[in-house]
Design a protein around this motif. Sequence first.
Motif, PDB file in Angstrom:
ATOM      1  N   LYS A 107       0.850  -1.196   0.000  1.00 20.21           N
ATOM      2  CA  LYS A 107       0.000   0.000   0.000  1.00 20.21           C
ATOM      3  C   LYS A 107       0.880   1.239   0.000  1.00 20.21           C
ATOM      4  O   LYS A 107       2.038   1.179   0.344  1.00 20.21           O
TER       5      LYS A 107
ATOM      6  N   GLN B  16       2.165   4.994  -1.963  1.00 18.90           N
ATOM      7  CA  GLN B  16       2.348   5.764  -3.195  1.00 18.90           C
ATOM      8  C   GLN B  16       3.623   5.258  -3.868  1.00 18.90           C
ATOM      9  O   GLN B  16       4.689   5.834  -3.684  1.00 18.90           O
TER      10      GLN B  16
ATOM     11  N   CYS C  48       3.407   7.087  -8.249  1.00 13.18           N
ATOM     12  CA  CYS C  48       1.954   7.009  -8.413  1.00 13.18           C
ATOM     13  C   CYS C  48       1.304   7.543  -7.139  1.00 13.18           C
ATOM     14  O   CYS C  48       1.528   7.009  -6.055  1.00 13.18           O
TER      15      CYS C  48
ATOM     16  N   VAL D   1      -2.257   8.297  -5.210  1.00 17.19           N
ATOM     17  CA  VAL D   1      -3.660   7.900  -5.198  1.00 17.19           C
ATOM     18  C   VAL D   1      -4.373   8.781  -4.185  1.00 17.19           C
ATOM     19  O   VAL D   1      -3.999   8.819  -3.016  1.00 17.19           O
ATOM     20  N   ASP D   2      -5.408   9.508  -4.654  1.00 23.29           N
ATOM     21  CA  ASP D   2      -6.130  10.399  -3.725  1.00 23.29           C
ATOM     22  C   ASP D   2      -7.190   9.621  -2.939  1.00 23.29           C
ATOM     23  O   ASP D   2      -7.355   8.412  -3.111  1.00 23.29           O
ATOM     24  N   ARG D   3      -7.904  10.303  -2.068  1.00 23.55           N
ATOM     25  CA  ARG D   3      -8.895   9.666  -1.194  1.00 23.55           C
ATOM     26  C   ARG D   3     -10.006   8.982  -1.966  1.00 23.55           C
ATOM     27  O   ARG D   3     -10.631   8.054  -1.485  1.00 23.55           O
ATOM     28  N   ARG D   4     -10.288   9.438  -3.174  1.00 21.84           N
ATOM     29  CA  ARG D   4     -11.345   8.834  -3.993  1.00 21.84           C
ATOM     30  C   ARG D   4     -10.821   7.710  -4.886  1.00 21.84           C
ATOM     31  O   ARG D   4     -11.561   7.158  -5.678  1.00 21.84           O
ATOM     32  N   GLY D   5      -9.517   7.412  -4.795  1.00 21.81           N
ATOM     33  CA  GLY D   5      -8.931   6.341  -5.581  1.00 21.81           C
ATOM     34  C   GLY D   5      -8.402   6.766  -6.936  1.00 21.81           C
ATOM     35  O   GLY D   5      -7.972   5.926  -7.725  1.00 21.81           O
ATOM     36  N   LYS D   6      -8.406   8.077  -7.224  1.00 20.92           N
ATOM     37  CA  LYS D   6      -7.885   8.556  -8.509  1.00 20.92           C
ATOM     38  C   LYS D   6      -6.372   8.461  -8.506  1.00 20.92           C
ATOM     39  O   LYS D   6      -5.703   8.974  -7.618  1.00 20.92           O
ATOM     40  N   GLU D   7      -5.828   7.796  -9.537  1.00 22.43           N
ATOM     41  CA  GLU D   7      -4.385   7.620  -9.662  1.00 22.43           C
ATOM     42  C   GLU D   7      -3.796   8.699 -10.565  1.00 22.43           C
ATOM     43  O   GLU D   7      -4.340   8.994 -11.627  1.00 22.43           O
TER      44      GLU D   7
ATOM     45  N   ARG E 198      -5.435   8.020 -15.344  1.00 20.67           N
ATOM     46  CA  ARG E 198      -6.122   6.876 -15.956  1.00 20.67           C
ATOM     47  C   ARG E 198      -7.333   7.349 -16.746  1.00 20.67           C
ATOM     48  O   ARG E 198      -8.126   8.164 -16.270  1.00 20.67           O
TER      49      ARG E 198
END
Length: 107
Positions: A42, A44, A66, A68-74, A105
């Motif tokens: 887990k 970044q 990479c 990844v924000d709180r909403r899962g956007k990479e 993505r």
Amino acid sequence: MTLSALDAAGIFSGSYHTAVAATNKQILVSPLQGAQQRPGAKGQPTFGFTVQWQFAESTTAFVGQCFVDRRGKETLETVWLLREEVPSRRDAWKATRVGTSVFTRVK
């Protein structure tokens, strides 16, 4: 850019179709090879990949991370070095370019 899934060792491959090139040649989709640190962990992760351009005598190496924000956007944030072939060592000073690229993505 299209990437394969990571294998167990963190290796991936894919293809890169650039929209930017300093050439009059037809731009072709080019292969890429890369690796990610700590596959399955887990956080970044950092990664690197190279692109062997099929329409120019050059190679680009990308390194990045990479996020990844709180909403899962990479978001892949990278720095790259592009090295083009030059006719002699005297011309080596002008053979390398540096830049940054950000990828997200597309679903």
